[in-house]
Motif scaffolding. Sequence first.
Motif, short mmCIF file in Angstrom:
data_model
loop_
_atom_site.label_atom_id
_atom_site.label_comp_id
_atom_site.label_asym_id
_atom_site.label_seq_id
_atom_site.Cartn_x
_atom_site.Cartn_y
_atom_site.Cartn_z
N SER A 189 -1.95 -9.12 -15.76
CA SER A 189 -0.75 -8.27 -15.51
C SER A 189 -0.77 -7.30 -14.36
O SER A 189 0.05 -6.32 -14.02
CB SER A 189 -1.04 -7.12 -16.69
N ILE A 190 -1.82 -7.57 -13.49
CA ILE A 190 -2.17 -6.90 -12.31
C ILE A 190 -1.57 -7.41 -11.10
O ILE A 190 -0.82 -6.68 -10.53
CB ILE A 190 -3.64 -6.68 -12.01
N PHE A 191 -1.86 -8.71 -10.77
CA PHE A 191 -1.55 -9.45 -9.64
C PHE A 191 -0.50 -10.48 -10.11
O PHE A 191 -0.42 -10.94 -11.10
CB PHE A 191 -2.47 -9.88 -9.04
N ILE B 71 0.74 -1.12 -0.02
CA ILE B 71 0.11 -0.01 0.22
C ILE B 71 0.92 1.34 0.03
O ILE B 71 0.41 2.43 0.50
CB ILE B 71 -1.17 -0.07 1.16
N ASP B 72 2.07 1.14 -0.63
CA ASP B 72 3.17 2.35 -0.65
C ASP B 72 2.38 3.56 -1.33
O ASP B 72 2.50 4.72 -0.89
CB ASP B 72 4.20 2.07 -1.24
N MET B 73 1.51 3.33 -2.50
CA MET B 73 0.98 4.35 -3.10
C MET B 73 0.08 5.15 -2.18
O MET B 73 -0.15 6.28 -2.33
CB MET B 73 0.21 4.04 -4.28
N THR C 179 -9.08 -7.76 -13.99
CA THR C 179 -8.26 -9.11 -13.14
C THR C 179 -9.34 -9.78 -12.44
O THR C 179 -9.10 -10.94 -12.40
CB THR C 179 -7.34 -8.42 -12.50
N ASP C 180 -10.39 -9.26 -12.12
CA ASP C 180 -11.35 -9.88 -11.24
C ASP C 180 -12.26 -10.97 -12.16
O ASP C 180 -13.10 -11.49 -11.26
CB ASP C 180 -12.34 -9.05 -10.38
N MET C 181 -12.17 -10.66 -13.35
CA MET C 181 -12.77 -11.80 -14.44
C MET C 181 -11.83 -12.71 -14.86
O MET C 181 -12.14 -13.51 -15.81
CB MET C 181 -13.47 -11.04 -15.27
C1 EPZ Z 1 -8.98 -3.66 -5.63
O1 EPZ Z 1 -8.06 -4.19 -4.92
C2 EPZ Z 1 -10.09 -4.54 -5.45
N1 EPZ Z 1 -10.48 -4.76 -4.36
C3 EPZ Z 1 -9.72 -6.14 -6.20
O2 EPZ Z 1 -10.87 -6.99 -6.13
C4 EPZ Z 1 -9.26 -5.82 -7.55
O3 EPZ Z 1 -8.78 -7.16 -8.03
C5 EPZ Z 1 -8.27 -4.70 -7.71
O4 EPZ Z 1 -8.78 -3.75 -7.28
C6 EPZ Z 1 -7.90 -4.37 -9.28
O5 EPZ Z 1 -8.93 -4.07 -9.70
C7 EPZ Z 1 -11.46 -3.82 -3.72
O6 EPZ Z 1 -11.78 -2.90 -4.21
C8 EPZ Z 1 -11.76 -4.02 -2.25
P1 EPZ Z 1 -5.05 -2.25 -6.71
P2 EPZ Z 1 -6.87 -3.12 -4.85
O7 EPZ Z 1 -4.62 -1.11 -5.74
O8 EPZ Z 1 -7.36 -1.61 -4.67
C9 EPZ Z 1 -0.50 -2.67 -6.93
C10 EPZ Z 1 -11.97 -8.81 -5.69
O9 EPZ Z 1 -12.03 -9.79 -5.94
N2 EPZ Z 1 -0.15 -1.51 -5.76
O10 EPZ Z 1 -5.67 -1.42 -7.81
O11 EPZ Z 1 -5.83 -3.60 -3.43
C11 EPZ Z 1 -0.85 -3.97 -6.54
O12 EPZ Z 1 0.07 -4.65 -5.94
C12 EPZ Z 1 -10.84 -8.02 -5.14
O13 EPZ Z 1 -13.10 -8.24 -5.11
C13 EPZ Z 1 1.12 -1.11 -5.46
O14 EPZ Z 1 1.98 -1.38 -5.84
O15 EPZ Z 1 -6.14 -3.17 -6.17
C14 EPZ Z 1 -1.54 -4.46 -7.79
O16 EPZ Z 1 -0.34 -5.13 -8.50
C15 EPZ Z 1 -9.57 -8.76 -5.58
N3 EPZ Z 1 0.96 -0.10 -4.44
C16 EPZ Z 1 -1.73 -3.17 -8.57
O17 EPZ Z 1 -1.19 -2.11 -7.79
C17 EPZ Z 1 -0.16 0.31 -3.84
O18 EPZ Z 1 -0.10 1.06 -2.90
C18 EPZ Z 1 -3.33 -2.96 -8.47
O19 EPZ Z 1 -3.78 -3.22 -7.17
C19 EPZ Z 1 -1.48 -0.27 -4.21
C20 EPZ Z 1 -1.51 -1.16 -5.24
#
Ligand code: EPZ
Length: 461
Positions: A357-359, A155-157, A335-337
Amino acid sequence: MLLGKEQDQRISNARPDKGKWRGRTVIRGNQMEQYVIRGGNPLVGEVEIGGAKNAALGILAASVMTDETVYIDNLPDVRDINVLLEALAGIGATVERVDKSTVRINGSTISDISVDYGYIKKIRASYYLLGALLGKYKQAEVPLPGGCNIGSRPIDMHLKGFKALGAEVGIVHGSIVAKAENLHGSHIYLDVVSVGATINIMLAASMAQGRTIIENAAREPHVVDVANFLNRMGANIKGAGTDVIRIWGVEKLHKTEYSIIPDQIEAGTFMFAAAATGGDVTVKNVIPKHLEATTAKLMEIGCEIQEYDDAVRVRAARKLTRTNIKTLPYPGYPTDMQPQITATLALAEGTSIVTESIFENRFKYVDELTRMGANIKVEGNSAIINGVPKLTGARVSAPDLRAGAALVIAGLSAEGITVVEDIQYIQRGYERFEEKLKGLGAIIEKVASEKEVLKFRLRVS
Ligand code: EPZ
């Protein structure tokens, strides 16, 4: 941690006791529960889609930023939402459950700005309270969320954004402690497109002094829903849904009534269940525009699609064919699909490639599909899927929320009986999942013992 002196007078009218939790107690996921499915029935009919979990989580956090009462409906009755409502009551907010999808919340009774670890452990999105409490009280303490089954999820961002707004942010005994004399507007560039960071920074910035610009912001519909909700409370946010969001901070937020947008991921899950079982399903109470990437892929693999104002019909008229996908931030393929389309392509003619490409770790469920006869090889962040004529039922375990839903889709299209364990993950994000599937002709039961699995086998064989 109690509020500092300077905040005490802000909530001097707070009742000494913690917040009130009125309504039924939270139903906790039972670790023993499983889905047992006899596959082979095409899904046919109509299904009502509920409110978007990932919009509701941000909106519930935002709801305590005013000292007036907020009324929210079309909430999905799922575990993540119920846990966050408990977390709000846990810091002293007054939470009244009007019915299973409607709640009244009043944040004036908040008496503590530190969120209990138990809530963060259950759902990461409790971290939205960081942005909400920091925005309102200029102080917040929330345990650092761990990783989860799909990746490390830093959660660095989020923290970079809070610091840019003028907060001192530190990690103390496993918790993030954020504090500011005053929050001021800033120009923040997100290095990665992050839904969570976009929402969390938007929450804090909505009550900072001056203008904040978030560049490279996430554009998901649930980001837009949180922004719309904040604006209905009196915030001043422009550009949500684009990659540049402008926020002019306000002194106070006020009461409002709001209805959560439909859940595009729940809708897409049922659409792929229709495709994988050779069915004909209409998902109702949706926003078709939010489903465009999913609809486009379903057409590409041979499904017929009909779009209405608030519904989409999916007919898998013939054998499905291959395609390639790369998951991307909205409006790209979500990615959730990803697990749901992979399970569907396991039965499509030809070789498909799905790239995540996301996780970094979102293919754990592929081993479970392999046990059902799928021919899938994971190489790096791609899955190479060679379609097979059929899948056969097996005992499988859900590693996370969306993968669990994908294993149910595979079970519905497989020959024979599938038992999906660890369905507490699925119950986090899908309301009445087995009931809605049964309404479409699926042969599925939620059971809590091996004896019940046996009874199901005898009944359906
Ligand atoms: C949200 O997660 C959703 N969760 C996820 O859904 C979803 O997969 C994701 O967005 C992408 O759409 C909720 O909304 C509760 P991100 P989030 O920050 O916010 C990197 C589900 O199934 N990142 O968009 O945690 C991160 O590691 C869940 O309902 C950083 O590097 O996702 C990832 O690779 C699973 N630093 C990418 O960004 C940060 O500070 C996207 O993550 C934050 C994120």
